[in-house]
Structure formats: C-alpha cells, structure tokens
Design a protein around this motif. Structure first.
Motif: not given
Length: 226
Positions: A79, A81, A116-117, A137-141, A186, A195, A198
């Motif tokens: 959740n 990176m 994300r991305g 990043d795999v989610v917004d951070n 990105k 993903d 991840r």
C-alpha cells in the motif's frame, strides 16, 4: 468575431509561408521514455527533464551505463511503493556516482506529485543523498511531496495534514522533513506489471529483515526507447 479583410490577408500569407517551410520547422522533442523488462513483465516510464533536469539526466546516464540491468526490486510495500535499482540478485549494492541535487520543489511547482504511477528518487534522510535507486508509487502518497513555504516570516503551512502556524522561517526553511521526494516521471504503460510486483509475497532477504519479494523480481534490462 469578424476579422478585417486586411488582417485576413496577412494571416493567409503567414500560413502559406509557414507551410512552405515544410520540414524546415524544428520538431518538438518528445519526453524521453525508458522501457523496463523484468521477470514479472514490462513497463515504460516517461521522464520530464523540464521539471527535474538534473534528476532525469542522472537517471538516464545510469540507464545508458546499464546500471539497472540485473538489479532487483528489493523493497516492496503493497500500500505504498516498489523500490529498486540498487542491489543485484546476491543483494550486493552496486557502485554509483556521487549523489545529486534535490529538485523536488521545482518538480512539484511543475505539477509532479507522488501519485499512483509516479517515479521518484529514493534517498536516505539526507535530502541530497539520492544516487541511483528509485521507487514507483502504487498509491497516492501526498505525504512524500515536498513542502513549498509561502513568502514571509514567520510562515504558516500545512505539513502532513496539520497546520503549522507562525513558525520562524529559519527553523524550517532547510528542515530535511520538508524536502520530500523528487518525482521526475510516471509510468505510461505496464502499470499491471507494477501491480504484479506490488502483490508479490514479501519477507526477509539478504540484509533486509522485511519487504523483500520472496521470488526475486529482476530488472533484466532498462533501455531508452526515445
């Protein structure tokens, strides 16, 4: 709106002259893209030298040198990176050049955020310690984004969701916690591969007690494709 006849004539002449130049007009340079081929699949990142020129140049030099080939994603947090670019399959850290300048604030001012991305430079607690390692990043951070201080002294700003009010500028202007992480591109294709990485089961590996994919995810090649 109706243009005067004289204006239309001048406009027409300009268009004709421009068309006559044909291929003499310089083409706009496309933002560079790098293709990663991994044991979990492929993905492509687009880089933005207008926002983070030194960071992009540094990253591309490592790509051209073949530095990333044979390295692993050694830190994967589902959740958060995925991080790689520093260690080979024996968990031996690869040699690097000197660390680079931190361009996080100017990149943020250009609109690059840890969403994300996004691809950003990994570093230690020292903002000026980034070398070759990167993360996606795999989610917004948003908590990883730099803080841009407003003008004036003292300053009032928001940090990680909390309002910091009337702080003397000298106390925070160069505080390491406010530098954030430099986003410089990105993922533009292959986010399904990101993903997949991840979602790999993680645990201990090499010198790391946690977050290491138990099936090594190896970057087989990283190539500049344009």
């Amino acid at each position: 709106m109706f243009l005067p006849r004289r204006t239309l004539a001048r406009l027409g002449a300009t268009l004709v002259a421009t068309a006559a130049l044909g291929t003499a007009l310089p083409a706009l340079a496309a933002d560079p893209r790098v293709k990663f081929v991994t044991t979990d699949g492929d993905f492509v990142v687009e880089l933005y030298p207008d926002a983070a020129p030194k960071t992009v140049a540094n990253f591309l030099q490592y790509v051209k040198d073949g530095h990333y080939n044979g390295t692993i994603f050694h830190r994967v947090i589902k959740n958060f990176m995925i991080q790689g670019g520093g260690y080979d399959t024996d968990y031996k850290e690869k040699p690097t050049r000197a660390s680079i300048n931190h361009e996080g604030r100017q990149a943020l001012a250009k609109g690059l955020k840890n969403v994300r991305g996004a691809i950003a430079m990994a570093r230690t607690n020292d903002p000026y310690s980034a070398k070759a390692q990167f993360f996606i990043d795999v989610v917004d951070n948003p908590r990883l984004d730099p803080v841009i201080l407003p003008a004036g002294d003292p300053v009032t700003f928001e940090y990680q969701g909390q309002l910091q009010k009337d702080i003397p500028r000298a106390q925070v202007e160069n505080h390491p916690a406010l530098f954030g992480y430099t986003v410089f591109g990105k993922v533009v294709s292959g986010m399904d591969t990101v993903d997949k990485i991840r979602d790999e089961p993680t645990g201990a590996g090499g010198p790391f007690p946690t977050d290491v994919p138990q099936k090594p995810v190896v970057i087989q090649s990283a190539t500049l494709i344009h």
